[in-house]
Every structure is written in structure tokens, then in C-alpha cells.
Design an enzyme around this catalytic site. Sequence first.
Site: not given
Ligand code: NAD
Length: 664
Positions: A103, A389, A452
Site C-alpha cells: 500500500g 480518518c 486542511k
Molecule cells: P490510501 O487509499 O491513500 O492508500 C492505500 C493504498 O493501498 C492504495 O494505493 C491502494 O491501491 C493500495 N492497496 C489496496 N489493496 C492493496 C493490495 N491488496 N495490494 C497492494 N496495494 C493495495 O490510504 P491511506 O490514507 O494511506 O490509509 C491507509 C490506512 O492508514 C487506512 O487504514 C487509514 O485509516 C490509515 N491512516 C491514514 C492516515 C492518513 O492521514 N491518511 C493516518 C493514519 C492512519
Amino acid sequence: MDTSNSCPGAQADLPSLRSHLPRSLPSSQSLNSITSPGVSTPGSWTVNPWHRDTPDTSPPTSGAASPQLKPDTSSDVHCVSPAEVSLEHSRGLGAVKSICFVGAGFVGGPTAAVIAYHNPNISVNVVDLNEQRIACWNSAHLPIHEDGLLRVVRVARDGTLGTTVALPGSSIDLQARQPNLIFSTNVIGTIEEADIVFICVNTPTKTQGLGAGSMADVSAVESATRTVAKHAKEGAIIVEKSTVPCGTARMIQDILRYYRPDTEFQVLSNPEFLAEGTAVENLMRPDRILIGSAQTLAGLQAAATLRDVYAAWVSTERIITVNTFSSELAKLIANTMLAQRISSINAVSAMCEEIGLGADVDDVSLAIGKDVRLGPKFLQAGVGFGGSCFEKDILNLAYLARELHLDVVADYWLAILRINEHQRQRFARNIVRELNGSLRGKKIAVLGFAFKDGTNDTRNSIAVHIIKSLAAEMPREIAIFDPGCASDEIIEEVEKVGLSSAQLEKIRICCSWRECVQEASATCILTQWKQFRGRQLGNSAAGAEKAAAGTTDNRFVNLKRGKGQIVDEMRILELEEIARQHQASESSSKEDPLGRLRPLKECPEGCGHCAVGLGGAHLEEAVDWVEVAAMMQEPRWVFDGRNVVNRLELEGLGFKVRGIGKGV
Ligand code: NAD
């Protein structure tokens, strides 16, 4: 149905955990309608808030649901106290040669980059199914805009040149650095190599089926785990980085056991606390790193191994190790309590506005923030919180509370969302009221779309909801400008909220604030970008630079006391800062004052990102409110949804200004 061949991650195969719960579960009807009466369904808070690059959620074939809670029945649990396992009990950092992040999103990309940056001897591979996203990570145009991210990525991804830095009376050698951060779509190949696999995929709120609109959709975690289970090497540590419902580590463990019954894997929870907009700073200097593990010798050893990776730049006092459930729950609670502070101060802002008599929410924030028990952070009133989030994590937590039959607790958490929705509705209503109850024939300028400042993330922005309410009034035009977001991503989000084609026709995305405010009757500020404060306001940046310059000499002394050769990236950062202050102000040397970075690869001809000039200087230009006053139409309203402008100054220029929580 014969489920004997299905994976234990699938709903049908999991032993029913509900039978372990003391009382009967709510019916699926009540699970589906988690919100309290009077709260609109979450579907109306956000319509598919997920970034377009991420896979669709809740695919029809998915039986995904939040993992069910179940008591610990594993027979191999040999409990030891965390104190029994010290850093020496980890496998030792040398044992970790390769890390894989599954990811490459807002969390996976920056986190992997910072880990690689501080661990030059570990190969850090970031994989994603999304080819376009990976291509961006391998280019000069990163898919995520965060202050300082490109520099960190360039150092780790491209390696650096060796250089000698001359200091007064001495010099420091900086060795060349080999690349150790690789972005690719080779999911299986990199998982096979990895000693540690981070699962960093998206976990949005479910949009269909059981728990739609409230339950977390862990189908991407499930799917990624299956791939990991099939291909991870023996003894690899699996780290759950995504924000997940409590019990997901157990689900991951079940899937691993199903595919690899003879191999023992340790599953750790390591939630990410970075905030978009300050991601690199948060990762470089985290308040804490939280690691949850099984309270067994093997679990604690795995936690210690992960702790070693972070200990390359984070002091071990800041690395907390707890059990897996506590770690998963702590992440949800942290986001919920941050959101709760925002809703609390926004509730105060509504009261200030109704009280009148000069009551000012910013004065209240200042006064209560001085109380050390409360502290000053997250007390800034505004149009509410958005982003990918807070809302989803609150829904997730409330769902858990409902599942545990704690309805009063669930309602308590959901009230945070109710205030958030109320705040943005109030804001939109006030705009219409101040413009005599109708927007027909009027142009409305919207400054700021991102949830933000400092991020290009358009997911679940507050702006889109306010724009929807304003569009219902059929204004002549709604013009939107955001200095950080790509136009196509703004359009995509706006299209998701269900506007009619006539309403959509009224919406225009602008490339500059000038184009946006031209002939507008009202300007709404929805994101706290510093550019919107205005040119004539404040000179704190100059002051800060002066203050920093005053500390230069001491820092020289500290560095000179160090070894002749520096390999520690934190110290190199310091050295860069000093060099920057002593150099002429051309932008190239400001970016790379030590001449250490390798040149960026040329973009292919016709590169779309180069064409739109993302990050161009024109986007950095501060709004000139004097100019705006001449460009807007009467009655020149400014609705300041982030309390960023100086109201008195703007009123002096002929604007009517309405901020948040100003009881005038
Ligand atoms: P995002 O959607 O930006 O990224 C997730 C990525 O995972 C995507 O690029 C997608 O293509 C990839 N993906 C999905 N399934 C896959 C697989 N089977 N194999 C390979 N790649 C795959 O999401 P994000 O914002 O990075 O959030 C990820 C997690 O972190 C979530 O659970 C979110 O709640 C948590 N989180 C996010 C933040 C934030 O500020 N965005 C902060 C803390 C925690």
C-alpha cells in the site's frame, strides 16, 4: 453451504464470536442503522470519500466485515511480561535486511520513505496494485504533497552523492549513500523477500451491506493478507499499519494459519499517528510509536525487532509496547478524542455567535488553552473536520460500542459527528442568510478545498458539503481555488456528492485566487492555507527566520564537536539548515544546500504534471486583499470558515467579514 475450502478470513468460516458475547447482538437492522435519531445517515456525510486511486470498497463479491470479537483461545500462549524482553531480545537490527510496505498511499509511502531514510542498510520496498501511483512515486511528481517529502524520498530512493562540507575552521565528509527505497508493483516478489511486511492498505467505511455507513471495510486488509500469507517467508513479521477495528490482528493471524498452518508468524499492530499536512515532521519526530503484540515471548521479540527499526531515529522512551487489542483501540480513541476537541470548540463557537455581545471563540480558546490540563492544541474553531480518518474512525468506534450493546457510549461518540455536520450546515446557512436569502445571480468564490492545509488530499473535504448546500441555491457560479489540490481530483469529489447536471454546470475550478474572486459577491475561506491570510498581514515568518539565525552559532559548535564523518541523517538535516542560512537565496541551493542530491530523472515528453505546473510559484502567492476588494462585487462578503484573516483590516478595505464564533 459447504465452506470447508474457504479461507478463515471469510465471514462464513470464522467461528461465531457473537456466541461468546454476554448478550444477544443487535439485529442486522440495528447494525445497519447505527446513527442516532436526528443524525443523517453517514451516506449523507460523505459519499464514497475514497481517493480515486484506491480500489472500490465493498465489492459485491466481498463478504468483508469488521472482524468479530472473540476471546483468546490460542493454546500456545506463553505469557511473559514486556519487561522480560528488552531490546537485546530482538533479532537484532542486522537480522532485518528487507522490509515491504503493501500500500503506497498517504500512510504507506511517507512512512516507508522515513524508515528507509533512517535505515540505509535496510532495503525498503513499497508495493501497490495501482500502477499510476507507483509511477508517480518513481518520478519527480510524488502522488502525495507533503512538506519535505520529496527530499526524503530523493535521498532514500535515488541515493546521494558524496560531498565535503566546509565549516569555519574545519570540514565534514558526507559519504555517498546507496538507494534503499524501491517503489514497484511487484507485490509477490517483494513480499517473498521481506523480513517485515507492513500492511498499509485502505480501510474505508463500508458502503454496502451489513454495517454500511458505519462499519470499517477490511476487505483490502483481508485481500492483502491472503497474498502475504501465501508468499511471506518463514518467520516474517506481519505488521498491521492500517487503522482497523479491534480484533483485526486476530483475523490476520487466522488467515496466516489457514494458508500456512505449519509456520508461525507474529502479527503486530503498529498504528500510524501522522497527520496529513505535517506527515514528514510527525514521522521524523513522532510523539510516540505504538507497537502492539501478543504477550508471548515470540510476540514480544517481534515487537522488539520492530522497535529496533524505529530506534534508528526515535528514542526508545517514545516507543510504547502494549498488547495488540489495546494498540488497535488506542488508535481509534486517539482520532476520536482529537475530533471531539474540534467538535467541542465548534459547539462553543455556535454559542458565541448566538450570545453576541462580543463573545469570541478565539478568546475562549486562548483562555482555556493556557490550562496545562487542557493545552492549546485542537482548540481552533472552524467549519469542522474532514479528511479520510476522523469520521470513519469514529463510526468504527461507535459501531464497536453498539456491537457491545453500549448504545449510550455509541451515541456519545456519534454526537461528535453530529456537531461537525451542524457546524458546516450553519456556515452554509449563514452565507445564504447574509446574502438576503438567495444566491441567484451571484458568484461565490471558495478559497480552499483540501480538508486542511499542507496536503493535496481531497477525500471527504468539508468544502464539498458546503459547496453542495450552496449549489442548491442555484448561484450564478461557484468558483473554487485550492493551491494544493489537482483540479481533476476536486472535480471528482464534487461529482460524488450527487449534484444535478444544472448545479454541476455552475461549478468552475480556478488556477489562481484572482480568477476565483473576480466579480464574486462572497468569498468563503474553507482551508487554512497561509496564502489566504493575505500579504499585508503579519510578518511572523521573517521573525522566525531571525530567531533561527540567532541559534546558528551554537549549532555550529555542536556539529564541530561531532565526528569528521557524518552518516546520521538527523545531523545532516541540521547541517543543511545551517548551510541554507549561510548561502545566497537561489532556490536550487536552498533545496539542496550541501549539493548532495542526485539530479531528478527527466520527465517524459508531454508529462501532464509538468504541464499543469503543480507546486508552481503562482500557487504560493499570498492573496492580496487590497486587490481582492477591487475585484469583488458588492456587498464583498468574506465568510472566514477558518478564522485566518484579520477582520478589522478587511473591514477597513470595505469588506463585510463573518468569521466563526464571533458574537458581534
Ligand atoms: P490510501 O487509499 O491513500 O492508500 C492505500 C493504498 O493501498 C492504495 O494505493 C491502494 O491501491 C493500495 N492497496 C489496496 N489493496 C492493496 C493490495 N491488496 N495490494 C497492494 N496495494 C493495495 O490510504 P491511506 O490514507 O494511506 O490509509 C491507509 C490506512 O492508514 C487506512 O487504514 C487509514 O485509516 C490509515 N491512516 C491514514 C492516515 C492518513 O492521514 N491518511 C493516518 C493514519 C492512519
